[in-house]
Design an enzyme around this catalytic site. Structure first.
Site: not given
Ligand code: FRU
Length: 622
Positions: A142-144, A200, A265, A317
């Site tokens: 998991m990220n964002d 994304f 994005r 971002e």
């Molecule tokens: C930020 C990011 C976003 C992108 C996503 C991809 O952490 O780079 O800009 O949408 O992660 O997983």
């Protein structure tokens, strides 16, 4: 038809129970064509193909082949010489046959011996460092946080998710819901990677006026499709079942960059009342671009803001754009643009900054000089922070609790990635400037499972308090600290192995510091070793005791607080420490990996005295 069929192996599913009246045995066979393409034939498919993973392997291309142009190959690190863990790959329901093609994995890889068919996938925790009370996915990467939205009593937390391994890849929108921002229910991923690209980051809104035509109160998600072929383009999907499933708009994308920008994005959509329109803010390299729309499908460019403002070593971002009263005064509303930057953190890697100003419906005007950088959190593990939409009078943000420098290599296996505690944002004035505070939401009080109150004490001599914590060391420590001539007032979270996280007020430098150089495991990943020659100059000068990307101290300016007495609220979980000072004027979020839970607190002062009052230690648990 290829002639070079090398091997045909047959395997029966071992994990499926058969009954006398259910003779339709699932059967699995592998047909290796050449060295890097394998066709997996499945008769009477179970729910899943269980795939063995080895994180150091290259990604194979695994595709459920239905013959449709919409079939999408997922990038999966199938085990070549040892199996680290498994992930489930969903098979079609109610079919007699299924075909999965696997490219770029050699015929002699170990995975072919351990791929299995099964109707269940065991998600019982196997990670030592899984948090007690922070949100994590059950398994996978998991990220964002994405598409945060509140509807009908539920907080929806979507997130950048890889269901096929605990490293970044195959971006889907994972999904969890909560009624109190603390207890999360895991649901199936809501939006899957497709042939337009990875799904994304982005946002979700409630379409109260049916602007998009999918019904009143439909949930409309906006995300970036990202691929080498199509670049980064903004897409839309809608849900009419309270966010459980989404249908992608058939004419996606709804927005492409007019100038072919590569970094374009993370759309954040919001309703802008004065214009009676939807607005979108999108990160566009070193700017944030504004667009507006009446139907959510056609977007008109308005303006951009950002180039040259704040810390900007790389592209912006994950924007957010919110309106808040200054010092609680609703007659003095300000707009705040939240910007996530990576790299750009003074401590290395990822960080969140914000700009306060006014919005005239077309352009954002920042109150401060271009050089001014205001930071939302002063730790190293706070990124991609965005806010819930539709929360009426509150603005609640959720950070991803990691840093791109080492996010893929933290000492975790089954899941990788957690959210920091949700925070309520507010604006306050300090020395004529407007800043944003980020305080743990009041719902965290629901985590308290008993409190010990410590009598007020003075720190002429050091004092060690043995902490009664919740499960696995989970606790919250609150106190008021009044330095009395002390140059340093410190609080060390310690365990019996001699590991410690040192939190101190450095009154000479006017800083709050959290030092994790001796906190437990401090070295992993490629940059695990101390750098003999550190080239990144700002990190050497700005962070305390810098050893490697992970082992360092982070600090915040105490000038953000009124001074004299500081209220500290410290949340400790299995692998994190979050500090909130004076209602979030300072927030500091850092991962730590102690090899045994911290169970005592050493309080000390140097160069003078300090008064500690109202100290409470809350056991935390779910
Ligand atoms: C930020 C990011 C976003 C992108 C996503 C991809 O952490 O780079 O800009 O949408 O992660 O997983």
């Amino acid at each position: 038809m290829k002639k070079n069929i090398i091997r045909l192996t047959m395997a029966m599913a071992t994990t499926v129970a058969f009954t006398a009246c259910a003779p339709q045995k699932p059967v699995l066979s592998f047909e290796h064509q050449g060295d890097t393409l394998t066709i997996v034939h499945i008769t009477n498919p179970t729910k899943y193909l269980i795939l063995p993973i080895q994180e150091s392997c290259n990604e194979g291309k695994v595709k459920l082949d239905t013959g449709s142009p919409a079939d999408m190959a997922m990038d999966i690190r199938l085990a070549v010489d040892s199996v680290e863990y498994y992930v489930p790959f969903a098979l079609p329901k109610g079919e007699k046959e299924a075909v999965v093609t696997i490219g770029r994995v050699a015929a002699d890889a170990i995975c072919w011996d351990s791929i299995q068919l099964a109707d269940t996938f065991n998600t019982a925790n196997t990670d030592y460092y899984r948090p007690v009370y922070h949100h994590t996915p059950l398994y996978g990467w998991m990220n964002d946080a994405n598409g945060l939205v509140y509807k009908d009593g539920e907080y929806h937390l979507y997130f950048q998710y890889n269901p096929y391994g605990s490293k970044w890849g195959n971006m889907h929108w994972g999904h969890s819901v909560s009624r109190d921002l603390i207890h999360w229910e895991h649901l199936d991923p809501a939006i899957a990677r497709d042939t337009l690209g990875h799904i994304f980051s982005g946002s979700t809104v409630i379409d109260k006026n049916n602007s998009a035509g999918y019904g009143q109160d439909a949930m409309i998600a906006f995300y970036t499709s990202a691929s080498d072929e199509h670049g980064q383009i903004q897409c839309m999907a809608y849900s009419t079942d309270n966010g459980r499933t989404y249908t992608k708009y058939e004419k996606n994308p709804v927005l492409t960059p007019f100038d072919g920008l590569k970094d374009f994005r993370d759309p954040k959509v919001f309703w802008y009342e004065p214009a009676q329109k939807w607005y979108m803010i999108v990160s566009a390299d070193k700017n944030m671009r504004f667009y507006s729309s009446s139907d959510m499908k056609n977007w008109e460019y308005l303006s951009q803001f950002g180039e040259g403002y704040g810390a900007q070593p790389n592209q912006f971002e994950c924007p957010d754009f919110i309106q808040l009263p200054v010092d609680g005064n609703k007659d003095n509303m300000k707009w705040v643009m939240i910007v996530n930057i990576n790299p750009g953190c003074p401590f290395g890697g990822s960080a969140t900054e914000y700009f306060v100003g006014d919005f005239d419906g077309k352009e954002f005007h920042c109150d401060t000089d271009k050089k001014v950088t205001k930071r939302l959190d002063f730790g190293k593990d706070h990124y991609a922070t965005v806010c819930f939409s539709n929360t009426e009078n509150r603005v609640i943000a959720v950070p991803w609790m990691s840093n791109w420098q080492y996010a893929n290599v933290t000492p975790i296996r089954q899941y990788r990635g957690a959210n920091a505690l949700p925070r309520e944002l507010s604006l306050y004035t300090r020395n004529g400037e407007v800043y944003m505070a980020a305080n743990a939401v009041k719902e965290t009080e629901g985590l308290r499972k008993g409190t010990s109150s410590i009598d007020n004490f003075s720190l002429a001599d050091e004092k060690v308090i043995s902490m009664e914590t919740g499960q696995d060391g989970a606790c919250e420590i609150e106190m008021d600290v009044t330095p009395d001539k002390a140059s340093v007032v410190g609080f060390q979270l310690m365990n019996e192995k001699g590991e410690k996280t040192d939190i101190y007020l450095d009154m000479k430098a006017a800083r709050l510091v959290m030092d994790r150089t001796k906190s437990g495991l401090i070295a992993f990943g490629e940059k695990a070793e101390p750098h003999a020659k550190e080239t990144d100059e700002h990190r050497k000068t700005e962070s305390v005791n810098y050893i490697n990307d992970f082992a360092l101290g982070t600090w915040a300016p105490l000038s953000l607080c009124e001074g004299k007495t500081y209220h500290l609220d410290i949340f400790i979980d299995k692998c994190s420490v979050e500090i909130f000072v004076d209602g979030g004027r300072i927030a500091m979020t850092n991962l730590v990996f102690p090899t045994a839970p911290y169970n005592s607190l050493r309080c000390y002062a140097q160069g003078g005295n300090a008064e500690i009052s109202n100290m409470k230690i809350h056991k935390l648990g779910m």
